[in-house]
Scaffold this motif. Structure first.
Motif, PDB file in Angstrom:
ATOM      1  N   LYS A 122       0.812  -1.202   0.000  1.00  0.00           N
ATOM      2  CA  LYS A 122       0.000   0.000   0.000  1.00  0.00           C
ATOM      3  C   LYS A 122       0.848   1.254   0.000  1.00  0.00           C
ATOM      4  CE  LYS A 122      -3.911  -2.022   2.396  1.00  0.00           C
ATOM      5  NZ  LYS A 122      -4.548  -2.115   3.712  1.00  0.00           N
ATOM      6  N   ILE A 123       2.021   1.168   0.620  1.00  0.00           N
ATOM      7  CA  ILE A 123       2.871   2.354   0.652  1.00  0.00           C
ATOM      8  C   ILE A 123       4.123   2.095  -0.175  1.00  0.00           C
ATOM      9  CG2 ILE A 123       2.056   3.047   2.933  1.00  0.00           C
ATOM     10  CD1 ILE A 123       4.813   2.074   3.996  1.00  0.00           C
ATOM     11  N   ASP A 124       4.742   3.183  -0.567  1.00  0.00           N
ATOM     12  CA  ASP A 124       5.987   3.048  -1.314  1.00  0.00           C
ATOM     13  C   ASP A 124       7.128   2.882  -0.304  1.00  0.00           C
ATOM     14  OD1 ASP A 124       8.221   3.209  -2.825  1.00  0.00           O
ATOM     15  OD2 ASP A 124       7.787   5.179  -3.708  1.00  0.00           O
ATOM     16  N   PRO A 125       7.731   1.705  -0.273  1.00  0.00           N
ATOM     17  CA  PRO A 125       8.763   1.467   0.740  1.00  0.00           C
ATOM     18  C   PRO A 125       9.982   2.376   0.563  1.00  0.00           C
ATOM     19  CG  PRO A 125       8.726  -0.304  -0.872  1.00  0.00           C
ATOM     20  CD  PRO A 125       7.525   0.555  -1.154  1.00  0.00           C
ATOM     21  N   ARG A 126      10.122   2.957  -0.632  1.00  0.00           N
ATOM     22  CA  ARG A 126      11.281   3.806  -0.871  1.00  0.00           C
ATOM     23  C   ARG A 126      10.971   5.276  -0.642  1.00  0.00           C
ATOM     24  NH1 ARG A 126      15.670   1.384  -3.951  1.00  0.00           N
ATOM     25  NH2 ARG A 126      15.339  -0.849  -3.824  1.00  0.00           N
ATOM     26  N   ASN A 127       9.817   5.534  -0.041  1.00  0.00           N
ATOM     27  CA  ASN A 127       9.466   6.923   0.248  1.00  0.00           C
ATOM     28  C   ASN A 127       9.025   7.020   1.700  1.00  0.00           C
ATOM     29  OD1 ASN A 127       8.556   9.489   0.422  1.00  0.00           O
ATOM     30  ND2 ASN A 127       7.182   9.361  -1.342  1.00  0.00           N
ATOM     31  N   ILE A 128       9.847   7.634   2.508  1.00  0.00           N
ATOM     32  CA  ILE A 128       9.585   7.687   3.950  1.00  0.00           C
ATOM     33  C   ILE A 128       8.293   8.439   4.252  1.00  0.00           C
ATOM     34  CG2 ILE A 128      10.952   9.782   4.330  1.00  0.00           C
ATOM     35  CD1 ILE A 128      11.905   8.525   6.967  1.00  0.00           C
ATOM     36  N   GLU A 129       7.910   9.362   3.367  1.00  0.00           N
ATOM     37  CA  GLU A 129       6.694  10.146   3.636  1.00  0.00           C
ATOM     38  C   GLU A 129       5.451   9.271   3.617  1.00  0.00           C
ATOM     39  OE1 GLU A 129       6.595  13.591   1.172  1.00  0.00           O
ATOM     40  OE2 GLU A 129       8.321  14.483   2.163  1.00  0.00           O
ATOM     41  N   ASP A 130       5.493   8.242   2.777  1.00  0.00           N
ATOM     42  CA  ASP A 130       4.365   7.308   2.754  1.00  0.00           C
ATOM     43  C   ASP A 130       4.204   6.667   4.128  1.00  0.00           C
ATOM     44  OD1 ASP A 130       3.885   7.767   0.121  1.00  0.00           O
ATOM     45  OD2 ASP A 130       3.761   5.626  -0.417  1.00  0.00           O
ATOM     46  N   TYR A 131       5.345   6.281   4.713  1.00  0.00           N
ATOM     47  CA  TYR A 131       5.286   5.622   6.023  1.00  0.00           C
ATOM     48  C   TYR A 131       4.823   6.618   7.085  1.00  0.00           C
ATOM     49  CZ  TYR A 131       6.773   3.100  10.207  1.00  0.00           C
ATOM     50  OH  TYR A 131       6.801   2.480  11.430  1.00  0.00           O
ATOM     51  N   ILE A 132       5.359   7.827   7.012  1.00  0.00           N
ATOM     52  CA  ILE A 132       4.970   8.836   8.005  1.00  0.00           C
ATOM     53  C   ILE A 132       3.478   9.135   7.899  1.00  0.00           C
ATOM     54  CG2 ILE A 132       5.306  11.249   8.696  1.00  0.00           C
ATOM     55  CD1 ILE A 132       8.259  10.901   7.861  1.00  0.00           C
ATOM     56  N   ALA A 133       2.956   9.107   6.675  1.00  0.00           N
ATOM     57  CA  ALA A 133       1.538   9.391   6.474  1.00  0.00           C
ATOM     58  C   ALA A 133       0.648   8.339   7.121  1.00  0.00           C
ATOM     59  CB  ALA A 133       1.237   9.487   4.985  1.00  0.00           C
ATOM     60  N   THR A 134       1.193   7.125   7.347  1.00  0.00           N
ATOM     61  CA  THR A 134       0.391   6.102   8.039  1.00  0.00           C
ATOM     62  C   THR A 134       0.747   6.106   9.525  1.00  0.00           C
ATOM     63  OG1 THR A 134       2.064   4.433   7.636  1.00  0.00           O
ATOM     64  CG2 THR A 134       0.324   4.625   6.008  1.00  0.00           C
ATOM     65  N   ASP A 135       1.004   7.264  10.076  1.00  0.00           N
ATOM     66  CA  ASP A 135       1.351   7.444  11.490  1.00  0.00           C
ATOM     67  C   ASP A 135       2.719   6.871  11.838  1.00  0.00           C
ATOM     68  OD1 ASP A 135      -0.991   8.755  11.964  1.00  0.00           O
ATOM     69  OD2 ASP A 135      -2.066   6.897  12.467  1.00  0.00           O
ATOM     70  N   GLY A 136       3.544   6.651  10.811  1.00  0.00           N
ATOM     71  CA  GLY A 136       4.877   6.125  11.071  1.00  0.00           C
ATOM     72  C   GLY A 136       5.711   7.121  11.862  1.00  0.00           C
ATOM     73  N   TYR A 137       6.563   6.626  12.689  1.00  0.00           N
ATOM     74  CA  TYR A 137       7.471   7.378  13.560  1.00  0.00           C
ATOM     75  C   TYR A 137       6.744   8.188  14.636  1.00  0.00           C
ATOM     76  CZ  TYR A 137      11.386   5.913  10.699  1.00  0.00           C
ATOM     77  OH  TYR A 137      12.317   5.147  10.053  1.00  0.00           O
TER      78      TYR A 137
END
Lengths: 594, 643
Positions: A122-137
């Motif tokens: 669902k997210i682009d593993p090579r783009n940290i913003e995708d992870y942050i957008a799913t409440d990452g970090y």
């Protein structure tokens, strides 16, 4: 995060790249630009999708699930127009007869709960913003601003999170020991040396959601007081390694890794170390030896890595999946986490479902689900309507559980008591056509090859067991073999140095316990009930069914079949090598196995 | 102290002890194979498994620490079954047909363990593929068919010797012992120290010369000290029927873990020179036999016939303190000859004695090498001249040790370390200045220039210099190229500085007994000239070309030697001499230990030691020899070397 109506996964297998996958990707982007829909369709690199030899270069389009194969530069324009503009599948390039849902990203079944696999695909593993957008970090932020290391450890303890590497040791306790160790520096290590045949849970997480592991490690490092970490990943996972490296780089750029994380004053650096493909390096002390540059061989514990690990310093080692759990526990809270799972095993577990099950692939279920639910409700039952015989859990060190164990809930204690293990999450389903002696032989072959050879019980013992099993399968079994196997297994289990040796006899012991009749058939009657062991079967052609079509005679590699056209054919047993080709090619089921 | 019980018997051991130590302290025995007291416990063979109450599996007693309240059982059905299983596995793995093996009946730990367990047959028929026997090495043979893969040899080669030649290749049952990633031993980086052979518990690695020449129990063991250099390693001389069979390191010794080098282990057994069996005299240009009485009369007459101040007398540094002292007493004190000296150029021992006049006891013992985290080696070739001292450094972890080395010729010690500053040449002063400059906390302005002029690897050199503040146990090792009287002022400066910053100092003192010779007043590195009568007490040493040149121009030449060599060929009188193993005598090591070399062999009836000959000669001249060397030597040692 932008919204895309479709996602194209381009296979970046080396063979596909050789066949022009990169150019195809460029062309697709150009074509999408031309059609003015580039902002609607996301294009991601993916590891192998189809068989690159026959199908590459290939792409997979989601959510439609269309698999286009053998793409050429000419194919891109019609493909984009047909698929994305007109909304029709382009049959010319569609893969035929392929269960698109098998391995990579499949829609979860009703009973699945996705926590670890949540973001994958669902997210682009090579783009940290995708992870942050799913409440990452967010969990890391909470830890660094609101919690003391002791709070973090207490929370992990309360979550009852247990090591996903296989042994199920409480993670919080492990962290506590590492925290209590006096010596400095301390190291954090992530065990990504996934080596069980057919298992790829950790690879998927590293390839699809690497930041969840990084975030888990940073939180762990804060809890135990470490400033340096290593991810030990097997070299056979090049995409995982490169994705991880990209993720580490991005996390550093965002101030989420490295010096003074989030301005909190806490620093933690992370490096990827590659293993050279030794299964035993998944054992934590062997892994440490390998990172240090020595031969990957386990050391005797105690001392445990928490007090003397990497370069003799306190070291905390957890599995990929364990670390991936951490941010979720911290961010979503204990109540949410402990609501999943059984009494002693909380949360969810990923499994790589394989073997003779209708839907193979990655699944994620809460602890406590029964094997039956996993195999029948999620796996879709046994392939081709055959009967279930056994399920093997936990990789090559696991035991085979028969039908009567199907209603056991899956957790560490229950599987252990039943003679198998949780392991890192391999699950192989076997149908009625599986010979259990042959299965035991297969796993023993694997462990004896992967034994490092340091301790005698594992080095020699597994070899001796393998020789006996090979002999039984070849029809040379003697009655004394069964007690001999039992005593060898018991000693190897008791006397070996590391988990590999201690677990190696499990497939043999469990098949001896549950399928003794098959061993006895091999030994006393020289018969393989599942008709697998070549030396114990013979092929015959049924007079009633044979039409004399000659297809068997033409395909026989050793010319063992004779017969006139339209007359019954005969197999010469002295020449036959029991390869089974005649059985496969006969269109009238006339070739029978005895 | 920790209290636990072994087989219900309470026992107390120190914190950090293993179960094995506790078991032994309680008076029980557990068989072991991969365990060796000199090696880091490894826990691989699983023969020493014991039952610990509450433990999930059997525990290897050699590695598991004893803990408070532990209940250990060594003699239960389970432990017996485990030992029986491990031994059955080992015997089934490879060719262990004892009757054809050279290590049998007490020499093989595997066989002995099986006997102790009451095994009289193989429970599992052996199934093995034969391996080639590696006979490429001149000193020993590797027979992988006998190997039990306990890795004692591999660990010895890396943990103790630091040579990293031996290793294990392949996985699982395909495990095989190889040298340098599978080349024949004879072509490998092996330095032939033979410690692996000595430590092998079975017949997998065995000595070429002594194989099938008797079991350990057939041989006479004489504990002794090595005299092939001045380090003074402990060794056991093994003889049978007055014949030297083999030399092994004394593993009971704590010094240098009982290791030996190629020189100490193999040189004496490789001796191929022809012995001198009776006194000889030159008549008509030929050396011809003569009786001892006549020979001594001739020597005595010749010595008296010339002005004693013109007579020169030389002795080998391999001679015992007793012989050196008799020599000095006879020639210098009684006879007052012009020169009494040691063969060779090495004056380091005399320099050390000289330095002690100013600094008092300034030297550390060789234990400083064991504890060192950094070494500054100046003018000493530890690989060639003092191999065992070299082992003590070589085995240090590559990344955690710092090496500074200035030597005349390149040597391989540097290869082991990544933090290093190594240069070939004689510019000791410059490097010492560089080090002190960094130690004082400032960057040395000439660093670049020095690094360039000495063609040092710059990044390594800077890395090392910057770590200098974290050297806590640095040791300065000085060898013959630097320890010279011409460098006395530089040396004084260095020692003064070392004392200031807490670096330990070790001066390696040349030949076996050079230190003692120096204390007794013999000249080192003598100027060799002609003389009307010259006496050469060479013994079992090797001819020194330096002395040979002087000998050619001398008048009457008396040589006492064990072997027919270049000295004997030139001599007018040849007196047969005992070799090292044939006489008892004391040796003073480089770090001030007085060690006894015990007699292991009986000499022929005509062979005499140097002091025996000199005693006879002195009787003829009416002298009485001063043989009380202890007073002279022992007192002085403590004023040079720190205890």
């Amino acid at each position: 995060m932008a919204y895309y109506r479709s996602t194209i996964l381009v296979s970046m297998d080396p063979i596909c790249i050789e066949k022009g996958a990169l150019q195809i990707k460029e062309q697709i982007i150009e074509e999408l630009k031309l059609q003015k829909i580039l902002d609607e369709v996301q294009i991601l690199d993916s590891p192998r999708i189809g068989d690159p030899e026959t199908e590459g270069p290939d792409i997979l389009v989601y959510p439609e699930g269309s698999h286009y194969i053998a793409l050429t530069p000419e194919s891109v324009h019609p493909l984009v127009v047909e698929h994305f503009i007109k909304g029709r599948e382009l049959a010319q390039y569609s893969a035929k007869m392929r269960d698109l849902m098998d391995e990579e990203v499949r829609e979860p079944k009703d009973k699945e709960v996705r926590v670890i696999l949540e973001n994958i695909g669902k997210i682009d593993p090579r783009n940290i913003e995708d992870y942050i957008a799913t409440d990452g970090y967010s969990a890391l932020a909470k830890v660094l601003t609101e919690m003391t290391p002791e709070d973090v450890i207490q929370m992990v303890l309360d979550s009852k999170l247990r090591g996903r590497g296989g042994a199920g040791f409480p993670t919080g306790l492990k962290w506590k020991f590492a925290r209590q160790a006096q010596a400095t520096p301390k190291f954090m290590v992530c065990n990504a040396d996934e080596g069980d045949p057919g298992a790829f849970m950790n690879r998927k997480v590293l390839e699809g959601d690497p930041h969840s592991v990084i975030e888990g490690m940073v939180i762990g490092a804060y809890a135990v007081g470490s400033s340096q970490g290593y991810v030990y990943c097997r070299a056979e996972y090049p995409i995982a390694v490169s994705t991880l490296n990209v993720a580490i780089k991005q996390a550093k750029e965002y101030g989420l890794l490295g010096e003074n994380i989030m301005g909190s004053g806490f620093s933690f650096d992370l490096e990827v170390r590659m293993g050279a493909g030794a299964f035993v390096c998944g054992e934590e002390t062997a892994l440490i030896a390998s990172i240090e540059g020595s031969r990957g061989e386990p050391r005797v514990r105690p001392p445990f890595p928490a007090s003397k690990g990497l370069w003799g310093k306190p070291t905390n080692i957890n599995n990929v999946e364990t670390y991936a759990n951490i941010p979720k526990i911290i961010y979503r809270g204990l109540e949410w986490y402990t609501s999943m799972g059984s009494e002693k095993s909380k949360g969810t577990k990923t499994f790589a479902l394989a073997g003779n099950v209708a839907h193979t692939g990655l699944i994620e279920v809460p602890f406590g689900m029964t094997l039956r639910e996993i195999i029948y409700d999620i796996g879709g039952g046994i392939k081709d309507g055959k009967a279930f015989k056994a399920v093997q859990t936990g990789g090559p060190m696991g035991g085979c559980l028969p039908t009567c164990d199907l209603d056991l809930p899956v957790d560490y204690e229950t599987l252990g008591a039943a003679g198998s293990i949780m392991g890192s999450g391999g699950m192989i389903v076997m149908d009625e056509d599986t010979c259990m002696v042959d299965i035991a032989r297969f796993f023993m072959e694997f462990t004896q090859e992967e034994s490092c050879g340091k301790c005698v019980p594992c080095r020699v013992g597994t070899r001796r067991i393998l020789e006996i099993l090979e002999r039984i399968c070849a029809g040379g079994g003697i009655p004394e073999d069964i007690p001999m196997l039992r005593s060898l297994c018991e000693e190897i289990k008791q006397d070996s140095l590391c988990g590999l040796g201690q677990g190696a006899p499990n497939p043999v012991v469990s098949t001896l316990n549950h399928f003794l009749d098959e061993y006895e058939a091999h030994i006393y009657e020289k018969r393989c009930p599942a008709k697998v062991c070549r030396n114990l079967i013979s092929y015959h052609i049924s007079e009633e069914k044979c039409t004399g079509c000659t297809i068997c005679a033409r395909n026989c590699p050793v010319s063992a079949i004779t017969g006139e056209r339209k007359l019954t054919h005969v197999i010469n047993q002295d020449i036959c090598i029991r390869c089974g080709i005649c059985h496969q090619v006969c269109n009238f089921d006339a070739v029978e196995v005895n | 102290m920790i209290k636990l019980t072994v087989n219900e018997l309470p026992v107390e051991v120190e914190l950090g002890s293993t179960i094995l130590q506790a078991v032994q302290k309680a008076g029980f025995n557990v068989p072991t194979l991969c365990y060796h007291p000199k090696l880091v416990p490894y826990g691989a063979c699983r023969l020493c498994l014991v039952e610990v109450e509450g433990a999930r599996t059997m525990q290897p007693s050699c590695t598991v620490p004893a803990t408070e309240g532990m209940k250990v059982h060594t003699d239960t059905e389970k432990t017996k079954a485990a030992r029986h299983f491990v031994l059955s596995m080992l015997f089934s793995e490879r060719n262990h047909f004892c009757m054809y093996c050279q290590s049998t009946d007490g020499d093989c730990d595997l066989q002995q363990a099986a006997y102790n367990e009451g095994m009289n047959h193989w429970p599992i028929t052996p199934a093995y593929k034969p391996y080639h026997v590696d006979i490429s090495h001149p000193d020993f043979i590797l027979d992988n068919n006998r190997c039990i893969i306990c890795r004692r040899c591999v660990r010895t080669c890396s943990e103790l010797v630091g040579n990293h030649t031996l290793g294990i290749e392949e996985r699982g049952s395909a495990n095989i012992l190889v040298a340098d990633g599978n080349v024949p031993l004879g072509e490998s980086t092996c330095i032939s120290c033979g410690n692996c052979v000595q430590i092998c518990p079975t017949g997998a690695l065995f000595d070429r010369r002594s194989m099938y020449q008797g079991r350990e129990t057939d041989l006479t063991h004489t504990k002794s000290v090595c005299m092939d250099c001045s380090i003074g390693c402990y060794r056991v001389v093994k003889t049978r029927d007055n014949r030297l069979v083999r030399i092994d390191g004394d593993m009971d010794a704590t010094f240098a873990d009982g290791l030996l080098c190629e020189k100490g282990r193999y040189n004496p057994v490789k001796e191929s020179r022809v012995r001198v069996n009776e006194p000889l005299i030159r008549r008509d240009g030929e050396l011809q036999p003569i009786s001892w009485e006549d020979a001594l009369n001739v020597v005595s007459t010749q010595l008296k016939a010339h002005d004693s101040a013109e007579i020169k007398a030389y002795i080998s540094g391999r001679q015992s303190i007793e012989n050196l002292s008799a020599f000095q007493s006879f020639f210098k004190e009684n006879y007052k000859v012009g020169q009494t000296a040691l063969f060779g150029h090495d004056e380091s021992a005399a320099v050390s004695v000289e330095l002690a006049r100013e600094f008092g006891a300034f030297e550390s013992n060789l234990g400083a090498l064991v504890d060192a985290d950094a070494a500054i080696v100046l003018g000493a070739d530890l690989i060639k001249d003092y191999p065992v001292a070299g082992f003590l450094l070589k085995r240090k972890p590559s990344d955690l040790f710092n090496l500074v080395m200035v030597t005349k010729e390149e040597n391989k010690l540097a290869d082991n370390f990544s933090n290093r500053l190594v240069t070939v040449g004689k510019n000791f002063q410059q490097i010492v200045d560089l080090l002190s400059c960094y130690k004082e906390g400032g960057a040395c302005p000439e660093t670049d220039q020095i690094i360039e002029s000495e063609s040092l690897k710059a990044h390594r050199a800077y890395q090392l210099l910057e770590s200098i503040q974290s050297w806590y146990h640095a040791v300065v090792i000085i060898g013959k190229e630097f320890a010279k009287f011409e460098n006395l002022e530089t040396l004084k400066k260095l020692i003064r500085y070392s004392q200031k910053v807490g670096w330990k100092v070790v001066i390696l003192k040349g030949d076996t007994n050079s230190f003692a010779a120096s204390l007794l007043g013999l000249e080192l590195n003598p100027e060799v000239g002609d003389s009307p009568v010259a006496f050469y007490a060479l013994g079992d040493g090797h001819a020194c070309h330096h002395a040979l040149v002087g000998m050619k121009n001398s008048g009457f030449k008396i040589v006492q030697t064990s072997y027919m060599d270049e000295f004997a060929e030139l001599a007018d009188v040849v007196l047969p001499c005992k070799i090292w193993a044939e006489e008892e005598g004391h040796y003073l090591t480089t770090d001030g230990r007085i060690e006894l070399n015990r007699q292991a062999l009986t000499a022929g009836s005509q062979q005499r030691s140097v002091s025996e000959v000199l005693t006879c000669l002195s009787e003829k001249s009416g002298f009485s020899l001063q043989l009380d060397w202890q007073a002279v030597v022992t007192d002085k040692i403590s004023s040079i070397v720190l205890a």
